[in-house]
Design a protein around this motif. Structure first.
Motif, mmCIF file in Angstrom:
data_model
loop_
_atom_site.group_PDB
_atom_site.id
_atom_site.type_symbol
_atom_site.label_atom_id
_atom_site.label_comp_id
_atom_site.label_asym_id
_atom_site.label_seq_id
_atom_site.Cartn_x
_atom_site.Cartn_y
_atom_site.Cartn_z
ATOM 1 N N UNK A 63 0.825 -1.211 0.000
ATOM 2 C CA UNK A 63 0.000 0.000 0.000
ATOM 3 C C UNK A 63 0.857 1.257 0.000
ATOM 4 N N UNK A 64 1.976 1.184 0.735
ATOM 5 C CA UNK A 64 2.886 2.330 0.724
ATOM 6 C C UNK A 64 3.445 2.566 -0.674
ATOM 7 N N UNK A 65 3.887 1.483 -1.317
ATOM 8 C CA UNK A 65 4.421 1.620 -2.671
ATOM 9 C C UNK A 65 3.353 2.112 -3.638
ATOM 10 N N UNK A 66 2.133 1.576 -3.487
ATOM 11 C CA UNK A 66 1.051 1.991 -4.375
ATOM 12 C C UNK A 66 0.723 3.468 -4.188
ATOM 13 N N UNK A 67 0.635 3.893 -2.917
ATOM 14 C CA UNK A 67 0.371 5.306 -2.662
ATOM 15 C C UNK A 67 1.494 6.199 -3.148
ATOM 16 N N UNK B 149 -2.754 -4.849 -9.246
ATOM 17 C CA UNK B 149 -3.327 -6.063 -9.824
ATOM 18 C C UNK B 149 -2.433 -7.287 -9.634
ATOM 19 N N UNK B 150 -1.306 -7.127 -8.920
ATOM 20 C CA UNK B 150 -0.438 -8.264 -8.623
ATOM 21 C C UNK B 150 -0.203 -8.310 -7.115
ATOM 22 N N UNK B 151 0.653 -9.237 -6.665
ATOM 23 C CA UNK B 151 0.922 -9.335 -5.237
ATOM 24 C C UNK B 151 -0.341 -9.715 -4.476
ATOM 25 N N UNK C 79 -7.147 -4.767 -5.829
ATOM 26 C CA UNK C 79 -8.350 -4.489 -6.617
ATOM 27 C C UNK C 79 -9.407 -5.545 -6.340
ATOM 28 N N UNK C 80 -8.980 -6.793 -6.226
ATOM 29 C CA UNK C 80 -9.931 -7.872 -5.940
ATOM 30 C C UNK C 80 -10.422 -7.820 -4.498
ATOM 31 N N UNK C 81 -9.626 -7.203 -3.596
ATOM 32 C CA UNK C 81 -10.099 -7.006 -2.229
ATOM 33 C C UNK C 81 -11.180 -5.940 -2.187
ATOM 34 N N UNK C 82 -10.961 -4.838 -2.930
ATOM 35 C CA UNK C 82 -11.930 -3.741 -2.938
ATOM 36 C C UNK C 82 -13.169 -4.101 -3.741
ATOM 37 N N UNK D 22 -15.040 -8.254 -9.173
ATOM 38 C CA UNK D 22 -14.340 -7.759 -10.364
ATOM 39 C C UNK D 22 -14.077 -8.927 -11.324
ATOM 40 N N UNK D 23 -14.349 -8.701 -12.605
ATOM 41 C CA UNK D 23 -14.185 -9.751 -13.618
ATOM 42 C C UNK D 23 -12.718 -10.169 -13.681
ATOM 43 N N UNK D 24 -12.443 -11.429 -13.236
ATOM 44 C CA UNK D 24 -11.052 -11.833 -13.122
ATOM 45 C C UNK D 24 -10.301 -11.829 -14.454
ATOM 46 N N UNK D 25 -10.841 -12.337 -15.585
ATOM 47 C CA UNK D 25 -10.091 -12.265 -16.855
ATOM 48 C C UNK D 25 -9.709 -10.835 -17.234
ATOM 49 N N UNK D 26 -10.591 -9.878 -16.928
ATOM 50 C CA UNK D 26 -10.257 -8.480 -17.212
ATOM 51 C C UNK D 26 -9.105 -8.013 -16.333
ATOM 52 N N UNK D 27 -9.153 -8.383 -15.045
ATOM 53 C CA UNK D 27 -8.062 -8.013 -14.143
ATOM 54 C C UNK D 27 -6.739 -8.612 -14.609
ATOM 55 N N UNK D 28 -6.776 -9.844 -15.086
ATOM 56 C CA UNK D 28 -5.562 -10.501 -15.566
ATOM 57 C C UNK D 28 -5.014 -9.799 -16.804
ATOM 58 N N UNK D 29 -5.909 -9.356 -17.687
ATOM 59 C CA UNK D 29 -5.472 -8.639 -18.888
ATOM 60 C C UNK D 29 -4.890 -7.265 -18.539
ATOM 61 N N UNK D 30 -5.482 -6.595 -17.549
ATOM 62 C CA UNK D 30 -4.949 -5.301 -17.114
ATOM 63 C C UNK D 30 -3.541 -5.476 -16.550
#
Length: 696
Positions: A207-211, A249-251, A255-258, A262-270
């Protein structure tokens, strides 16, 4: 500065090492043929053990615990390897399908009833997890075929309370999508405090890195908004955002927690798209910083290749995950090229290039390490985010240096502007006097130029034959009108000793003073040979050679028409060097005198030929330059040859003076308000009749 940089590098490497190696994780304990002996281990507050080693593999079936009856064991699979391409009994397993993995953990009595935590990393592409016959959890829905399967890849922590000394772990894993099926990392079992602390640190770290990446990206977008010319700031902001998206979208896949639905194939493509676009964006960033060291064509090729890979994301997951290895090769090439660019910048002593190279090497090493780790299917926390923070810090130093230099330049410009304003004020006070003096000087220079041009015009007129010149029985009428005070047209008329009258008309390229000077050179060379060479073609050849030998550096070129009239034999000889076609009028008929060679001065050894015809009493010859033909009117039409021929035909029974005057009048009427575009010259020659009767 050097100590500061070394300190940052040391801190980054130390921090990365701490995150990549936890001394509390016991790595020397392994499953052997599906059994891990932890009977000597007490799960204290800092105890965490990686569940690596040989697990029982049952390919093609989902076996539910407890196992009843005899189950055919396919073999043992070393976790976290995939079953893909593993060979058992001479049979190579495919990458897709369903498997059951089972393993046993032997603990001591103190562990029974103790609350433990078990960390399950990313598993491709769906699984459910049992412990001692109890369903603990899972991700997605593992199916018996691709239509029954619901993929979802996400790491997770579970609570595990052993009810006996032996813990049976059973995983049902299905993969019909990804290129790499099974575990993407090591499962970890440990004390709840140890893994809760690890989970907290992992969440805080990501979260620190993301922020940080998001704020840095926004900050650089703000800088770019106020300084649009600095494309490097824009590319760096985009690069930070792409890394932030990839981190989300990794680690731990926040996004899947929030958004659990969320459509998983779309998340994988992102996730893949952020990777495909981040690499060429960084190359654009380097190109904008050091444009002279990088080649735009290579940048375009990298962008094109990345675009092709990004288009593969529209294909099924089972296809584009295979193509990832091709992009990893491209990424290594781009990283090498980026380092090459920076090294060239260092050699060329570009500002801040050495400082940038340090951060670049740290970032390049981390990215390469993560790519290599990814290719080996080690999907833990990578070094890239931490190295990026170091790189961003160095980049901020570079930006600070640039901003400081900009302030210094601004102060210097302000001081210079102050001095200029003071000078301008002093000039303004004396502006009226200065303008008066400058105007006087300009008027004086202008009057002097006008006098010089007037003198040049008089000189040019003196060297040209005057109108009314006559060589019996030839009547000659002349018209010469330069575009400016002096021109580039030249003509000459004189009589040879044998009764031959020679006419020469030339048109030098251009007009004005330059063309007039050319005509002086032409006249000088022509005068030297005109009396000694009898044939027109020989004279043209000699004149071309003299111009080439003496004035080749000045590139003097001109068209010319040489005409000899033998008054004894009534024979006309002529040669034309690229000159416009001239007109011979005889007894109501008009004959065009075509060119017989190229313009003079173009190249050496040009061939010229001589032509001849007979002339009778009353016949006329009109010689002229292209200023007559090419004069345009308001409709941008040219006067042209047809109008000249028409006037000669209509006035063939008029006196030659009247014919020339009519040509001039019609040219003026045609020209109208348009300016004269070139020098205009006409020479009208008539063999005078002994007894002529003209119409009134």
């Amino acid at each position: 500065m050097r100590k500061l940089i070394l300190g940052v590098v040391y801190a980054t490497i130390t921090f990365c090492t701490i995150q990549c190696h936890n001394p509390d994780l016991e790595g020397d304990l392994r499953f052997r043929q599906g059994v891990l002996d932890l009977s000597e281990i007490t799960f204290k507050e800092n105890t965490a053990i990686e569940l690596q080693g040989e697990w029982e593999l049952y390919f093609g079936e989902f076996h539910y615990p407890p196992f009843h009856g005899q189950k055919e064991l396919t073999g043992y699979l070393a976790i976290p390897n995939s079953w893909q391409n593993e060979e058992y009994g001479g049979i190579e397993l495919p990458r897709t399908g369903k498997v059951t993995l089972r393993a046993f953990i032997h603990t001591n009595k103190q562990t029974v009833g103790q609350e433990l935590r078990i960390y399950i990393p990313d598993i491709a592409s769906s699984y459910r997890f049992f412990a001692n016959g109890v369903l603990i959890g899972g991700q997605g829905k593992p199916g018996i075929n691709q239509f029954d399967d619901t993929p979802r890849i996400k790491s997770k922590y579970y609570t595990l309370i052993p009810d006996q000394e032996v813990i049976e772990l059973v995983f049902h894993i299905a993969n019909y999508e990804n290129n790499f099926g099974g575990f993407w990392g090591h499962p970890i079992i440990g004390n709840k405090y140890a893994l809760d602390r690890e989970k907290m640190f992992s969440n805080a770290r990501e979260l620190f890195l993301l922020g940080a990446l998001s704020l840095i990206g926004l900050y650089h977008f703000g800088l770019y908004f106020y300084k649009r010319k600095e494309k490097s700031i824009f590319y760096f902001a985009i690069f930070c955002f792409l890394l932030g998206i990839r981190l989300a979208f990794t680690g731990e896949r926040y996004v899947l927690e929030l958004f659990p639905r969320f459509h998983w194939p779309t998340a994988f493509r992102i996730e893949f798209a952020s990777y495909y676009f981040a690499v060429p964006t960084f190359l654009l960033f380097i190109h904008s910083l050091f444009p002279e060291e990088s080649k735009l064509k290579h940048v375009r090729r990298a962008l094109f290749a990345s675009s092709l890979f990004s288009l593969t994301l529209f294909l099924p997951i089972s296809v584009f995950t295979i193509l990832l290895y091709g992009f990893q090769i491209l990424a290594f090439i781009i990283i090498g090229y980026v380092i090459h660019i920076n090294l060239k910048a260092v050699i060329n002593s570009r500002p801040n290039s050495k400082l940038f190279l340090i951060g670049l090497l740290i970032l390049a090493f981390s990215v390469s390490f993560d790519i290599l780790k990814h290719s080996l299917n080690s999907r833990g926390i990578g070094l890239t985010p931490y190295a990026l923070l170091c790189f961003i810090f160095i980049q901020s130093l570079i930006l600070s240096s640039r901003i400081a230099n900009a302030f210094v330049r601004a102060e210097e410009l302000a001081e210079s502007l102050k001095i200029s304003n003071e000078s301008l004020l002093a000039v303004t006070e004396n502006l009226e006097q200065i303008v008066s003096d400058r105007t006087y000087q300009l008027n004086y220079s202008l009057n002097r130029i006008k006098k010089d041009l007037l003198l040049a015009k008089k000189i040019q007129q003196k060297i040209l034959p005057e109108d009314g010149i006559k060589f019996d029985p030839l009547k000659i009428h002349l018209y010469f009108q330069p575009q400016e005070e002096v021109g580039g047209d030249f003509y000459d008329i004189f009589e040879l000793d044998n009764g031959t009258v020679r006419f020469f008309v030339a048109d030098a390229t251009g007009h004005g003073i330059q063309a007039a000077l050319y005509t002086m050179a032409i006249k000088s060379e022509y005068e030297a040979i005109k009396r000694f060479i009898t044939k027109t073609d020989d004279l043209m050849n000699h004149l071309n050679q003299k111009i080439q030998n003496k004035f080749s550096g000045l590139k003097i070129v001109f068209s010319g028409f040489l005409l000899d009239i033998d008054t004894k034999t009534k024979t006309v000889y002529y040669s034309s060097a690229g000159h416009p076609n001239q007109i011979f009028q005889s007894q109501g008929n008009q004959i065009i005198l075509n060119r017989t060679g190229n313009i003079i001065g173009l190249k050496k050894d040009q061939p010229y030929t001589q032509k001849q015809f007979q002339i009778l009493e009353g016949d006329r010859i009109l010689l002229f330059t292209d200023g007559m033909l090419e004069q345009k009117n308001e409709s941008r039409e040219e006067f042209g040859m047809d109008r000249i021929q028409k006037i000669l035909s209509e006035f063939q029974n008029k006196e030659s003076e009247r014919v020339l005057a009519e040509l001039v009048i019609q040219l003026f009427l045609f020209q109208g308000k348009e300016e004269q575009e070139d020098d205009q010259t006409m020479v009208l020659v008539e063999w005078e009749k002994k007894e002529s009767v003209f119409e009134n």
